[in-house]
Design a protein around this motif. Structure first.
Motif, PDB file in Angstrom:
ATOM      1  N   PHE A 117      13.352 -29.662  -5.538  1.00  0.00           N
ATOM      2  CA  PHE A 117      14.090 -29.113  -6.680  1.00  0.00           C
ATOM      3  C   PHE A 117      14.538 -27.687  -6.384  1.00  0.00           C
ATOM      4  CE2 PHE A 117      14.660 -27.166 -10.793  1.00  0.00           C
ATOM      5  CZ  PHE A 117      15.155 -28.173 -11.599  1.00  0.00           C
ATOM      6  N   SER A 118      13.599 -26.866  -5.899  1.00  0.00           N
ATOM      7  CA  SER A 118      13.916 -25.460  -5.600  1.00  0.00           C
ATOM      8  C   SER A 118      14.921 -25.356  -4.464  1.00  0.00           C
ATOM      9  CB  SER A 118      12.629 -24.704  -5.233  1.00  0.00           C
ATOM     10  OG  SER A 118      11.721 -24.700  -6.308  1.00  0.00           O
ATOM     11  N   MET A 119      14.789 -26.235  -3.463  1.00  0.00           N
ATOM     12  CA  MET A 119      15.721 -26.206  -2.338  1.00  0.00           C
ATOM     13  C   MET A 119      17.140 -26.522  -2.805  1.00  0.00           C
ATOM     14  SD  MET A 119      15.514 -28.235   1.299  1.00  0.00           S
ATOM     15  CE  MET A 119      15.579 -29.844   0.539  1.00  0.00           C
ATOM     16  N   THR A 120      17.280 -27.491  -3.716  1.00  0.00           N
ATOM     17  CA  THR A 120      18.597 -27.828  -4.246  1.00  0.00           C
ATOM     18  C   THR A 120      19.214 -26.625  -4.968  1.00  0.00           C
ATOM     19  OG1 THR A 120      17.875 -30.119  -4.545  1.00  0.00           O
ATOM     20  CG2 THR A 120      19.858 -29.431  -5.727  1.00  0.00           C
ATOM     21  N   VAL A 121      18.398 -25.958  -5.785  1.00  0.00           N
ATOM     22  CA  VAL A 121      18.890 -24.786  -6.514  1.00  0.00           C
ATOM     23  C   VAL A 121      19.258 -23.667  -5.550  1.00  0.00           C
ATOM     24  CG1 VAL A 121      18.241 -22.975  -8.161  1.00  0.00           C
ATOM     25  CG2 VAL A 121      17.559 -25.354  -8.585  1.00  0.00           C
ATOM     26  N   MET A 122      18.398 -23.437  -4.549  1.00  0.00           N
ATOM     27  CA  MET A 122      18.594 -22.306  -3.643  1.00  0.00           C
ATOM     28  C   MET A 122      19.710 -22.543  -2.631  1.00  0.00           C
ATOM     29  SD  MET A 122      16.842 -19.849  -4.654  1.00  0.00           S
ATOM     30  CE  MET A 122      17.244 -18.786  -3.270  1.00  0.00           C
ATOM     31  N   ILE A 123      20.021 -23.796  -2.333  1.00  0.00           N
ATOM     32  CA  ILE A 123      21.170 -24.067  -1.453  1.00  0.00           C
ATOM     33  C   ILE A 123      22.445 -23.558  -2.116  1.00  0.00           C
ATOM     34  CG2 ILE A 123      22.663 -25.919  -0.601  1.00  0.00           C
ATOM     35  CD1 ILE A 123      20.146 -27.451   0.186  1.00  0.00           C
ATOM     36  N   ASN A 124      22.573 -23.793  -3.421  1.00  0.00           N
ATOM     37  CA  ASN A 124      23.743 -23.291  -4.144  1.00  0.00           C
ATOM     38  C   ASN A 124      23.776 -21.764  -4.124  1.00  0.00           C
ATOM     39  OD1 ASN A 124      26.050 -23.544  -6.037  1.00  0.00           O
ATOM     40  ND2 ASN A 124      24.640 -22.558  -7.462  1.00  0.00           N
ATOM     41  N   VAL A 125      22.612 -21.129  -4.316  1.00  0.00           N
ATOM     42  CA  VAL A 125      22.528 -19.664  -4.274  1.00  0.00           C
ATOM     43  C   VAL A 125      22.925 -19.155  -2.887  1.00  0.00           C
ATOM     44  CG1 VAL A 125      20.970 -17.679  -4.439  1.00  0.00           C
ATOM     45  CG2 VAL A 125      20.779 -19.558  -6.084  1.00  0.00           C
ATOM     46  N   ALA A 126      22.390 -19.802  -1.844  1.00  0.00           N
ATOM     47  CA  ALA A 126      22.700 -19.372  -0.481  1.00  0.00           C
ATOM     48  C   ALA A 126      24.187 -19.525  -0.170  1.00  0.00           C
ATOM     49  CB  ALA A 126      21.864 -20.183   0.518  1.00  0.00           C
ATOM     50  N   LEU A 127      24.799 -20.615  -0.650  1.00  0.00           N
ATOM     51  CA  LEU A 127      26.239 -20.813  -0.419  1.00  0.00           C
ATOM     52  C   LEU A 127      27.057 -19.719  -1.098  1.00  0.00           C
ATOM     53  CD1 LEU A 127      26.536 -24.701  -0.805  1.00  0.00           C
ATOM     54  CD2 LEU A 127      26.731 -23.372   1.302  1.00  0.00           C
ATOM     55  N   LEU A 128      26.681 -19.344  -2.319  1.00  0.00           N
ATOM     56  CA  LEU A 128      27.368 -18.234  -2.989  1.00  0.00           C
ATOM     57  C   LEU A 128      27.221 -16.950  -2.175  1.00  0.00           C
ATOM     58  CD1 LEU A 128      26.427 -18.803  -6.753  1.00  0.00           C
ATOM     59  CD2 LEU A 128      28.703 -18.927  -5.753  1.00  0.00           C
ATOM     60  N   ASN A 129      26.008 -16.720  -1.661  1.00  0.00           N
ATOM     61  CA  ASN A 129      25.772 -15.514  -0.865  1.00  0.00           C
ATOM     62  C   ASN A 129      26.623 -15.499   0.401  1.00  0.00           C
ATOM     63  OD1 ASN A 129      23.900 -14.670  -2.748  1.00  0.00           O
ATOM     64  ND2 ASN A 129      22.145 -15.439  -1.616  1.00  0.00           N
ATOM     65  N   VAL A 138      13.190 -21.070 -12.691  1.00  0.00           N
ATOM     66  CA  VAL A 138      11.843 -20.977 -13.261  1.00  0.00           C
ATOM     67  C   VAL A 138      11.133 -22.326 -13.168  1.00  0.00           C
ATOM     68  CG1 VAL A 138      10.549 -20.651 -15.412  1.00  0.00           C
ATOM     69  CG2 VAL A 138      12.357 -19.051 -14.799  1.00  0.00           C
ATOM     70  N   ILE A 139      11.840 -23.407 -13.480  1.00  0.00           N
ATOM     71  CA  ILE A 139      11.241 -24.746 -13.388  1.00  0.00           C
ATOM     72  C   ILE A 139      10.802 -25.038 -11.956  1.00  0.00           C
ATOM     73  CG2 ILE A 139      11.746 -27.219 -13.544  1.00  0.00           C
ATOM     74  CD1 ILE A 139      13.571 -26.554 -15.933  1.00  0.00           C
ATOM     75  N   GLY A 140      11.677 -24.723 -10.989  1.00  0.00           N
ATOM     76  CA  GLY A 140      11.315 -24.932  -9.582  1.00  0.00           C
ATOM     77  C   GLY A 140      10.088 -24.138  -9.196  1.00  0.00           C
ATOM     78  N   GLY A 141       9.997 -22.883  -9.637  1.00  0.00           N
ATOM     79  CA  GLY A 141       8.848 -22.054  -9.330  1.00  0.00           C
ATOM     80  C   GLY A 141       7.570 -22.601  -9.941  1.00  0.00           C
ATOM     81  N   LEU A 142       7.626 -23.064 -11.182  1.00  0.00           N
ATOM     82  CA  LEU A 142       6.430 -23.607 -11.847  1.00  0.00           C
ATOM     83  C   LEU A 142       5.962 -24.889 -11.159  1.00  0.00           C
ATOM     84  CD1 LEU A 142       7.365 -23.038 -15.614  1.00  0.00           C
ATOM     85  CD2 LEU A 142       5.710 -21.745 -14.243  1.00  0.00           C
ATOM     86  N   LEU A 143       6.899 -25.744 -10.762  1.00  0.00           N
ATOM     87  CA  LEU A 143       6.518 -26.993 -10.092  1.00  0.00           C
ATOM     88  C   LEU A 143       5.799 -26.732  -8.771  1.00  0.00           C
ATOM     89  CD1 LEU A 143       9.755 -29.117 -10.700  1.00  0.00           C
ATOM     90  CD2 LEU A 143       7.500 -29.538 -11.692  1.00  0.00           C
ATOM     91  N   LEU A 144       6.163 -25.650  -8.093  1.00  0.00           N
ATOM     92  CA  LEU A 144       5.545 -25.342  -6.801  1.00  0.00           C
ATOM     93  C   LEU A 144       4.103 -24.854  -6.928  1.00  0.00           C
ATOM     94  CD1 LEU A 144       8.548 -23.556  -5.047  1.00  0.00           C
ATOM     95  CD2 LEU A 144       7.389 -25.610  -4.219  1.00  0.00           C
ATOM     96  N   LEU A 145       3.700 -24.464  -8.104  1.00  0.00           N
ATOM     97  CA  LEU A 145       2.363 -23.893  -8.285  1.00  0.00           C
ATOM     98  C   LEU A 145       1.272 -24.955  -8.350  1.00  0.00           C
ATOM     99  CD1 LEU A 145       3.217 -21.128 -10.918  1.00  0.00           C
ATOM    100  CD2 LEU A 145       2.605 -20.784  -8.516  1.00  0.00           C
ATOM    101  N   PHE A 146       1.641 -26.228  -8.382  1.00  0.00           N
ATOM    102  CA  PHE A 146       0.644 -27.288  -8.530  1.00  0.00           C
ATOM    103  C   PHE A 146       0.795 -28.303  -7.399  1.00  0.00           C
ATOM    104  CE2 PHE A 146       1.769 -25.567 -12.651  1.00  0.00           C
ATOM    105  CZ  PHE A 146       0.522 -25.178 -13.137  1.00  0.00           C
ATOM    106  N   ARG A 147      -0.330 -28.749  -6.863  1.00  0.00           N
ATOM    107  CA  ARG A 147      -0.314 -29.641  -5.703  1.00  0.00           C
ATOM    108  C   ARG A 147       0.376 -30.963  -6.004  1.00  0.00           C
ATOM    109  NH1 ARG A 147      -6.090 -30.727  -4.673  1.00  0.00           N
ATOM    110  NH2 ARG A 147      -6.271 -30.161  -6.860  1.00  0.00           N
ATOM    111  N   ARG A 148       0.164 -31.491  -7.205  1.00  0.00           N
ATOM    112  CA  ARG A 148       0.726 -32.801  -7.528  1.00  0.00           C
ATOM    113  C   ARG A 148       2.259 -32.769  -7.629  1.00  0.00           C
ATOM    114  NH1 ARG A 148      -2.979 -36.589  -8.780  1.00  0.00           N
ATOM    115  NH2 ARG A 148      -5.102 -35.878  -9.243  1.00  0.00           N
ATOM    116  N   THR A 149       2.806 -31.599  -7.905  1.00  0.00           N
ATOM    117  CA  THR A 149       4.271 -31.501  -8.070  1.00  0.00           C
ATOM    118  C   THR A 149       4.920 -30.661  -6.972  1.00  0.00           C
ATOM    119  OG1 THR A 149       3.963 -29.611  -9.562  1.00  0.00           O
ATOM    120  CG2 THR A 149       4.144 -31.795 -10.566  1.00  0.00           C
ATOM    121  N   LYS A 150       4.162 -30.311  -5.926  1.00  0.00           N
ATOM    122  CA  LYS A 150       4.686 -29.401  -4.905  1.00  0.00           C
ATOM    123  C   LYS A 150       5.892 -29.984  -4.170  1.00  0.00           C
ATOM    124  CE  LYS A 150       1.677 -30.796  -1.068  1.00  0.00           C
ATOM    125  NZ  LYS A 150       2.759 -31.326  -0.222  1.00  0.00           N
ATOM    126  N   THR A 151       5.850 -31.274  -3.835  1.00  0.00           N
ATOM    127  CA  THR A 151       6.963 -31.870  -3.085  1.00  0.00           C
ATOM    128  C   THR A 151       8.217 -31.926  -3.945  1.00  0.00           C
ATOM    129  OG1 THR A 151       5.406 -33.199  -1.789  1.00  0.00           O
ATOM    130  CG2 THR A 151       7.719 -33.872  -1.768  1.00  0.00           C
TER     131      THR A 151
END
Length: 412
Positions: free
Chosen positions: A194-206, A176-189
Motif C-alpha cells: 500500500f505504502s509503495m503504491t502511494v510513494m511511487i506516485n510521490v516519487a514520480l512527482l518528485n 497515514v493508513i500506509g504508515g499505520l499498517l506497517l506498524l503491525f506484523r499481520r498487516t506489514k506486507t
C-alpha cells in the motif's frame, strides 16, 4: 554423477554471492537510516563524506549546504556513493569474519522490523502534514498572482495541491493508513504494498516536476520492496500463478510473560510517540494576515501628479500575503519584495528594503466604498494610491469549487 557435481559446484559458487548480496542490502539499509533525513547523525556523516570528497575523491567544489530545503544536492549524491561503497566493505568484512557461514535470517528479520518502523514514521510524518495546512498550505496571494508560465515545476505542484484541500487531505490520509499498517506484523506486507503504491506516485512527482526529494522518496519505495521481499514467492504464486499461498508470519519467540508484556508496552510507546510527534501538524494554525489581498492600482499619484500606466515607476499591484512580507508589482511587471509591518490600529503599512534598515515607504490606508486608498511617503515623495482589493475567494481557482454535474468542462 557429472550433473550432480556441476550442481554442487554451482551451489558452492552461488552461496557466497547470495550471502554477500544479502549482507550488502542489510548494510546499506542501516547506513541510509542512520545518516539520512530525521537522523541525528546526518550532519556528522555528511561532514565526513565532505572530507572524503575533497581529500580522497578530489572534488573540492562540493559543499555542505545546510538549510537548503533540497535533499538532492551534490553532497547528497556523494553520500549515496559512499554508502554503496561502505555497504560493500561491511558485507565483505562480515563474510570474512563469519566462519560458520550463517544465513543471517534473524538479522534479516530484525532489519525488516527496523525498516517497517522507519518507513511508518516517514509515512505518518508526511501524511499528517498534509491533513491540515502543513506541507501544502492554501495558495497565498503571491502564488495566485503568479502566472502559470512563470512558475517552476515544483511551484506548479505546490499550487495544484494547495488549490484542493480535499485532494491534499486524501493524499495525506493514504500515507497515514500506509504508515499505520506497517506498524503491525499481520498487516506489514499489505502495508508495504500500500505504502509503495502511494510513494511511487510521490516519487514520480518528485522526478518529473523537479522536486528535490528524489533520493529520499526513491529509497522509501525501495524500502517497501525490501519489506515484501521475503514474501515475494508467496505473492508471485498467488497473484500470477493463482495458486494457494500463505504469507510468512514471524511469531514472537519470548517464552516468558514479562518479556512479552515488555515488548508490547515498548511497541505501544513507540507507536504513541510516532503518532504524537507526527500529528503535531494537525494543531498548526496558519498566522492571520491582516489586510491580506492583491491591491490592484487604479490611480498612482506621486507629488500630486498622476503617473500613467505605461510609466515604469508607477505601481501596478500591492500584494500582501504575509505578516512580514509585501510585494509590489511595477507597471513594467518587475517585482519588488519588502519587509513590511502592518499596524491595524494606526492603519499604516511600513515597507523596508529586505536586509536593509532603509525605510522605503510609509503609507496610511483607509477604505472608501469598494476601494482602498493608501497615502503617505515613498522616500522623499508624497504618494496617493487608489486601489481595488482582490481577496483569495475572488480568484476563479478558489471560487469554482466542486460540482457533481458539469454540462460543459470549465477549463480556462
Amino acid at each position: 554423477m557429472d550433473a550432480r557435481m556441476i550442481n554442487f559446484s554451482n551451489q558452492k559458487m552461488w552461496n557466497p554471492l547470495l550471502r554477500f548480496l544479502h549482507l550488502y542490502v542489510i548494510s546499506y539499509v542501516y547506513l541510509f537510516i542512520f545518516t539520512s533525513q530525521f537522523s541525528p547523525l546526518e550532519g556528522v556523516y555528511k561532514n565526513g563524506v565532505l572530507w572524503l570528497c575533497k581529500n580522497i575523491f578530489r572534488h573540492p567544489k562540493v559543499e555542505y549546504i545546510m538549510m537548503t530545503g533540497s535533499g538532492d544536492t551534490t553532497l547528497d549524491y556523494w553520500v549515496v556513493v559512499v554508502n554503496v561503497l561502505f555497504a560493500a566493505v561491511a558485507a565483505i568484512v562480515i563474510l570474512l569474519i563469519d566462519k560458520k557461514q550463517r544465513t543471517f535470517k534473524d538479522l534479516h528479520w530484525f532489519t525488516v522490523v527496523v525498516v517497517r518502523y522507519y518507513v511508518a514514521m516517514i509515512m505518518l510524518s508526511y501524511g499528517f502534514a498534509k491533513l491540515h495546512d502543513g506541507q501544502f498550505p492554501v495558495n497565498s496571494i503571491s502564488r495566485l498572482e503568479e502566472r502559470v508560465g512563470d512558475m517552476s515545476p515544483m511551484g506548479m505542484v505546490w499550487a495544484m495541491m494547495g488549490a484542493s484541500k480535499g485532494y491534499t487531505f486524501v493524499s495525506g490520509l493514504l500515507e497515514v493508513i500506509g504508515g499505520l499498517l506497517l506498524l503491525f506484523r499481520r498487516t506489514k506486507t499489505f502495508g508495504a504494498l500500500f505504502s509503495m503504491t502511494v510513494m511511487i506516485n510521490v516519487a514520480l512527482l518528485n522526478f518529473f516536476y523537479d522536486v528535490p526529494v528524489k533520493i529520499f522518496s526513491s529509497h522509501i519505495v525501495l524500502f517497501c520492496l525490501f519489506i515484501v521481499s521475503g514474501d515475494a514467492m508467496a505473492l508471485y504464486r498467488f497473484f500470477v500463478l493463482h495458486q494457494p499461498s500463505q504469507l510468512r508470519f514471524q511469531k514472537r519467540t519470548s517464552d516468558k510473560k514479562w518479556k512479552r508484556v515488555t515488548l508490547i508496552s515498548l511497541k505501544c510507546l513507540v507507536i504513541a510517540f510516532f503518532i504524537f510527534s507526527s500529528s503535531s501538524m494537525l494543531f498548526y494554525t496558519p498566522p492571520v494576515v491582516p489586510m491580506e489581498g492583491a491591491y490592484i492600482v487604479d490611480k498612482f499619484i506621486i507629488n500630486n501628479q498622476e503617473i500613467p500606466c505605461n510609466d515604469s515607476i508607477g505601481w501596478k499591484k500591492i500584494l500582501i500575503s504575509s505578516p512580514s512580507r509585501t510585494k509590489v508589482i511595477l507597471n513594467n511587471d518587475s517585482i519588488k519584495a519588502f519587509q513590511s509591518v502592518l499596524d491595524t490600529e494606526k492603519k499604516a503599512l511600513m515597507l523596508r528594503k529586505i536586509d536593509h534598515q532603509e525605510l522605503y515607504a510609509y503609507l496610511h490606508y483607509n477604505t472608501q466604498k469598494d476601494s482602498i486608498i493608501f497615502t503617505g511617503n515613498k522616500g522623499r515623495d508624497s504618494v496617493k494610491i487608489k486601489t481595488i482589493r482582490k481577496k483569495k475567494e475572488d480568484y476563479p481557482l478558489n471560487k469554482r469549487g466542486f460540482h457533481w454535474i458539469n454540462e460543459y468542462p470549465v477549463n480556462k
